[in-house]
Every structure is written in C-alpha cells, then in structure tokens.
Design a protein around this motif. Structure first.
Motif, PDB file in Angstrom:
ATOM      1  N   VAL A   1       0.864  -1.174   0.000  1.00  0.00           N
ATOM      2  CA  VAL A   1       0.000   0.000   0.000  1.00  0.00           C
ATOM      3  C   VAL A   1       0.901   1.225   0.000  1.00  0.00           C
ATOM      4  N   ALA A   2       0.683   2.142  -0.913  1.00  0.00           N
ATOM      5  CA  ALA A   2       1.474   3.366  -0.983  1.00  0.00           C
ATOM      6  C   ALA A   2       0.632   4.533  -0.487  1.00  0.00           C
ATOM      7  N   VAL A   3       1.175   5.287   0.455  1.00  0.00           N
ATOM      8  CA  VAL A   3       0.508   6.470   0.994  1.00  0.00           C
ATOM      9  C   VAL A   3       1.412   7.655   0.691  1.00  0.00           C
ATOM     10  N   GLN A   4       0.937   8.582  -0.112  1.00  0.00           N
ATOM     11  CA  GLN A   4       1.773   9.657  -0.626  1.00  0.00           C
ATOM     12  C   GLN A   4       1.135  11.013  -0.364  1.00  0.00           C
ATOM     13  N   GLY A   5       1.960  11.992   0.004  1.00  0.00           N
ATOM     14  CA  GLY A   5       1.462  13.334   0.235  1.00  0.00           C
ATOM     15  C   GLY A   5       2.160  13.974   1.421  1.00  0.00           C
ATOM     16  N   PRO A   6       2.004  15.283   1.597  1.00  0.00           N
ATOM     17  CA  PRO A   6       2.739  16.012   2.649  1.00  0.00           C
ATOM     18  C   PRO A   6       2.508  15.478   4.058  1.00  0.00           C
ATOM     19  N   GLU A   7       1.329  14.962   4.358  1.00  0.00           N
ATOM     20  CA  GLU A   7       1.025  14.470   5.703  1.00  0.00           C
ATOM     21  C   GLU A   7       0.948  12.941   5.744  1.00  0.00           C
ATOM     22  N   ALA A   8       1.422  12.293   4.713  1.00  0.00           N
ATOM     23  CA  ALA A   8       1.215  10.853   4.566  1.00  0.00           C
ATOM     24  C   ALA A   8       1.801  10.051   5.718  1.00  0.00           C
ATOM     25  N   ARG A   9       3.035  10.324   6.069  1.00  0.00           N
ATOM     26  CA  ARG A   9       3.688   9.490   7.076  1.00  0.00           C
ATOM     27  C   ARG A   9       3.019   9.612   8.441  1.00  0.00           C
ATOM     28  N   GLU A  10       2.646  10.823   8.806  1.00  0.00           N
ATOM     29  CA  GLU A  10       2.004  11.008  10.108  1.00  0.00           C
ATOM     30  C   GLU A  10       0.654  10.294  10.168  1.00  0.00           C
ATOM     31  N   LEU A  11      -0.110  10.369   9.093  1.00  0.00           N
ATOM     32  CA  LEU A  11      -1.414   9.715   9.093  1.00  0.00           C
ATOM     33  C   LEU A  11      -1.298   8.190   9.021  1.00  0.00           C
ATOM     34  N   ALA A  12      -0.260   7.717   8.349  1.00  0.00           N
ATOM     35  CA  ALA A  12      -0.116   6.271   8.180  1.00  0.00           C
ATOM     36  C   ALA A  12       0.612   5.603   9.340  1.00  0.00           C
ATOM     37  N   ALA A  13       1.253   6.365  10.198  1.00  0.00           N
ATOM     38  CA  ALA A  13       2.062   5.786  11.270  1.00  0.00           C
ATOM     39  C   ALA A  13       1.321   4.759  12.125  1.00  0.00           C
ATOM     40  N   PRO A  14       0.040   4.959  12.463  1.00  0.00           N
ATOM     41  CA  PRO A  14      -0.640   3.981  13.315  1.00  0.00           C
ATOM     42  C   PRO A  14      -0.748   2.576  12.723  1.00  0.00           C
ATOM     43  N   VAL A  15      -0.598   2.415  11.404  1.00  0.00           N
ATOM     44  CA  VAL A  15      -0.697   1.067  10.841  1.00  0.00           C
ATOM     45  C   VAL A  15       0.627   0.315  10.926  1.00  0.00           C
ATOM     46  N   ILE A  16       1.708   1.010  11.291  1.00  0.00           N
ATOM     47  CA  ILE A  16       3.006   0.366  11.455  1.00  0.00           C
ATOM     48  C   ILE A  16       3.061  -0.261  12.851  1.00  0.00           C
ATOM     49  N   PRO A  17       3.579  -1.490  12.980  1.00  0.00           N
ATOM     50  CA  PRO A  17       3.716  -2.077  14.311  1.00  0.00           C
ATOM     51  C   PRO A  17       4.357  -1.090  15.285  1.00  0.00           C
ATOM     52  N   GLU A  18       3.783  -0.995  16.469  1.00  0.00           N
ATOM     53  CA  GLU A  18       4.120   0.082  17.411  1.00  0.00           C
ATOM     54  C   GLU A  18       5.610   0.197  17.683  1.00  0.00           C
ATOM     55  N   GLN A  19       6.299  -0.913  17.838  1.00  0.00           N
ATOM     56  CA  GLN A  19       7.710  -0.864  18.212  1.00  0.00           C
ATOM     57  C   GLN A  19       8.601  -0.325  17.095  1.00  0.00           C
ATOM     58  N   TYR A  20       8.042  -0.193  15.886  1.00  0.00           N
ATOM     59  CA  TYR A  20       8.836   0.310  14.750  1.00  0.00           C
ATOM     60  C   TYR A  20       8.404   1.703  14.277  1.00  0.00           C
ATOM     61  N   ARG A  21       7.390   2.270  14.896  1.00  0.00           N
ATOM     62  CA  ARG A  21       6.849   3.538  14.380  1.00  0.00           C
ATOM     63  C   ARG A  21       7.864   4.669  14.426  1.00  0.00           C
ATOM     64  N   GLU A  22       8.531   4.802  15.547  1.00  0.00           N
ATOM     65  CA  GLU A  22       9.494   5.898  15.680  1.00  0.00           C
ATOM     66  C   GLU A  22      10.589   5.792  14.624  1.00  0.00           C
ATOM     67  N   ALA A  23      11.098   4.599  14.412  1.00  0.00           N
ATOM     68  CA  ALA A  23      12.139   4.397  13.401  1.00  0.00           C
ATOM     69  C   ALA A  23      11.597   4.658  12.003  1.00  0.00           C
ATOM     70  N   ALA A  24      10.340   4.271  11.756  1.00  0.00           N
ATOM     71  CA  ALA A  24       9.744   4.514  10.435  1.00  0.00           C
ATOM     72  C   ALA A  24       9.600   6.006  10.179  1.00  0.00           C
ATOM     73  N   LEU A  25       9.156   6.750  11.188  1.00  0.00           N
ATOM     74  CA  LEU A  25       9.007   8.195  11.022  1.00  0.00           C
ATOM     75  C   LEU A  25      10.354   8.890  10.847  1.00  0.00           C
ATOM     76  N   ALA A  26      11.417   8.268  11.325  1.00  0.00           N
ATOM     77  CA  ALA A  26      12.748   8.854  11.211  1.00  0.00           C
ATOM     78  C   ALA A  26      13.458   8.464   9.920  1.00  0.00           C
ATOM     79  N   LEU A  27      12.825   7.620   9.098  1.00  0.00           N
ATOM     80  CA  LEU A  27      13.451   7.188   7.846  1.00  0.00           C
ATOM     81  C   LEU A  27      13.827   8.391   6.974  1.00  0.00           C
ATOM     82  N   LYS A  28      15.026   8.357   6.440  1.00  0.00           N
ATOM     83  CA  LYS A  28      15.433   9.359   5.470  1.00  0.00           C
ATOM     84  C   LYS A  28      14.870   8.994   4.095  1.00  0.00           C
ATOM     85  N   PRO A  29      14.761   9.977   3.189  1.00  0.00           N
ATOM     86  CA  PRO A  29      14.305   9.648   1.832  1.00  0.00           C
ATOM     87  C   PRO A  29      15.187   8.584   1.178  1.00  0.00           C
ATOM     88  N   PHE A  30      14.559   7.705   0.468  1.00  0.00           N
ATOM     89  CA  PHE A  30      15.186   6.601  -0.251  1.00  0.00           C
ATOM     90  C   PHE A  30      15.877   5.619   0.684  1.00  0.00           C
TER      91      PHE A  30
END
Length: 376
Positions: free
Chosen positions: A158-187
């Motif tokens: 599932v691709a979620v794209q847009g200026p607020e995409a990561r913040e809105l999609a964060a709850p679907v990421i397993p909780e223990q990985y959310r912080e690391a996912a939000l910290a991902l650099k581009p590419f």
C-alpha cells in the motif's frame, strides 16, 4: 461513495478503482485539494492484481546461497552485473537504489528499486506488468552465480503519498517500529517485523510504500481510510509523476530504448571502469554517438493538451514523439516528456488534431515539492 471507489474481494484478488466520469471529475480534486492520497489502491502482489503496471509492484529477495563463505559477496556481485547502477554504492542498511535492468543491446527490460537489507541480502521491487519477463531474465542471469532468488508473492503493498502521509499512516506500522519509520530518510527502507516500510516517494510526493502480509492489506486499507487518507486513482498518480518527470515503463522507455535516450543516464554507474554489467558495451558505443536523441520536457504555449505519441516537430532538424503528456494542475499548463532529435534548440511544435501548436523545450522536472521548477 466508498462503494464507488473500490471493492476488495475476499481473497484480495483485485481492487476495483473508479473509472469514467466519476474518475475524471475527481482527478483535479485528488491532485490539488487532498494533501494525502492512498496512491492507486492497495497494490496487491503482482499475480493478484488486474490494474496497470505502475500501480502494482512485485517483490523479490536476492541473497547468497546457503553455505557460501561470508567473505564472498555473491548477491552483491550478481546485482552489480545484473543492473546498470552499482549496488556497491549502498553502504548503509536499508538504503535504496533506483536503476535500470538492461538487455545486451542496452534496452530497458525494467526500471526497479534495490534495497540493501544486510550483508549480501537485498530486496528488489519491480513492475508487476513485467513480472514474467523480469523473473525469467533474472533467473537466467543468476545461473552463473551462487545466489538464491525468492519471489515474495505473499506480500501486498500500500502506498501512501502526500505532505502528511507518514504522520497519518504511522498507526498502521507495528508500534515498536513507528518511531524508526518516522525517522526514515528519503530513499531508505526499514524492516518492521512482518512489514517493510520504504520512503522512496515514487510519485514525486513524500510518503511511504508499505509492504505487508497480503492478509493484512484490507485491514490496513480500512485503518488508513479511518485516519483520513483519501483513496486516489491512477490519473492523479500519473499527474504527480509527470510533474516530477519520473519515467513510466512502457511509455518513456522499454526494451528498444536505452537509459541514455530516456533521461536516465544518471542511473548508469560508469565507474569503476572495470565493472562489467549487462548492456555496458552497447551503452558505451551509444554514448560516443553525436546523433543520440534527447529526452526533454515540453511546455505547451498554445491552448490544448499534450498526449502520449503525439508528433514533435523541430524545424530544420527532424521529428520526435511525446512519451508522456498531460495537464499539470500545479502549473495550469499542459506538459510532456518527449524523445526528440539531437541538436541545440529550445522550441518545437506538436501536432495536435491536425494543427501545429507551439511548445517550449525545458529541462525537467516541472514541479518539485509542490513548487514550479520552470518559468511559465
């Protein structure tokens, strides 16, 4: 309204997306008014989907065969030969590399993304429509290497794209990985348990591409909708990638055209000079030619809309063809990517319904981060 947008069958066999009048009416709204778009539906594993190539991706794992000495990087060596870019450039785990996979003549079999997961362990994401030929080609080339190719058909994306995409999609990421996912650099990508989260921005927008067990796709889709993510059709996805001048396989390049004539010369790693990769000899010969075609952007100056396959005429020089064309809501003008004759010129004409319309030759991209990159 949701029932008009999509239907998920019980086996995750396909996503039915909006078509005809409703889709046409939604295109500008999808692009301009809704900051987050769930791009082109949940891109279910390639053999399950009924929709066009750019909306569906297939995942493969490439790793050294069991029992091979750790000091011999078989998977890395194989990929350095298989693709035109150089995976040896990947030094950090999770880093992604965009590249073309070429035939012996230098034509593009597919464009794909390689993720460096661990020492001698990589993930490749290819276009679904080219899945059969990609797999056949990869396996054929792998015969000479001690590697294992695993088709990950149990995954959905599932691709979620847009200026607020990561913040809105964060709850679907397993909780223990959310912080690391939000910290991902581009590419970069992140292995998050059974999930894999990548931030390549393949549409030209920021966001995530989330791989997951196919059985989770329906649940993730529903949670994203509940969070306020808006479903988005292929039209908006194509508009975004065209504004960002991101190539679409089958339109802007294919097996008859090289990266050098497709605006993808930057994806070819010429150094080190002693690295042999499939198609290198053909590309080197083409690189030396002075009549190599240009791959350019066009901005229409007259009223009309540029479309794929329209003829481009450069006075006194020759003819070319639009490979991708459409209307840019951000610029309020029609734009296109085109393959045109060699030469130094900044103007051309496009044949639209029997009339020649004026166009300016520009250097892509047209739009980046929502802002114009060219003068209009």
């Amino acid at each position: 309204l949701l029932e008009q947008v999509l239907r998920v069958d019980e086996a995750l066999g396909r996503w039915d997306m909006p078509v005809a009048d409703w889709a046409a009416e939604r295109l500008l709204a999808e692009h301009s008014d809704e900051p987050v778009a769930l791009m082109a539906a949940a891109r279910v594993a390639f053999h399950h989907s009924d929709y066009p190539r750019a909306t569906e991706l297939a995942a493969l794992a490439v790793e050294a065969a069991e029992g091979r000495p750790d000091e011999e990087p078989a998977a890395r060596d194989f990929l350095r030969y298989l693709v035109a870019n150089d995976v040896a450039r990947l030094k950090d785990y999770g880093k992604a590399l965009y590249t073309c996979m070429l035939n012996d003549a230098g034509g593009v079999i597919d464009d794909l993304i390689v993720y460096y997961l661990a020492d001698d362990d990589y993930r490749i994401v290819v276009n679904a429509a080219t899945r059969d030929k990609d797999l056949a080609w990869i396996h054929k080339q792998a015969d000479a290497f001690d590697v294992r190719i695993s088709e990950r058909s149990e995954l959905a994306m599932v691709a979620v794209q847009g200026p607020e995409a990561r913040e809105l999609a964060a709850p679907v990421i397993p909780e223990q990985y959310r912080e690391a996912a939000l910290a991902l650099k581009p590419f970069f990508g992140l292995e998050a348990g059974d999930y894999f989260v990548a931030r390549t921005g393949y549409t030209g927008e920021d966001g995530w591409e989330i791989l997951m067990p196919a059985g989770d796709a329906s649940k993730v889709w529903d949670r994203l909708l509940a969070a306020g993510v808006q479903p988005c059709g292929l039209g908006a996805r194509d508009t975004l990638r065209l504004e960002a001048a991101m190539n679409l396989y089958g339109s802007d390049m294919d097996e008859t055209v090289s990266p050098l004539e497709s605006g993808l010369g930057w994806t070819v790693a010429w150094e080190p000079a002693d690295r042999d990769f499939i198609g290198r000899a053909a590309l080197e010969a083409e690189k030396a030619r002075t009549d190599r075609r240009r791959f350019v952007g066009l901005l229409l100056e007259d009223k009309g809309v540029l479309r794929n396959h329209m003829k481009v005429i450069v006075d006194g020089i020759g003819e070319g063809e639009i490979t991708s064309g459409g209307f840019s809501p951000t610029l309020g003008r029609s734009i296109a990517l085109a393959r045109v004759p060699a030469g130094d010129y900044d103007r051309a004409e496009v044949e639209v319904r029997g009339k020649l319309l004026n166009a300016r030759v520009v250097k892509p991209p047209f739009v980046r981060n929502g802002k114009a990159c060219i003068d209009v």
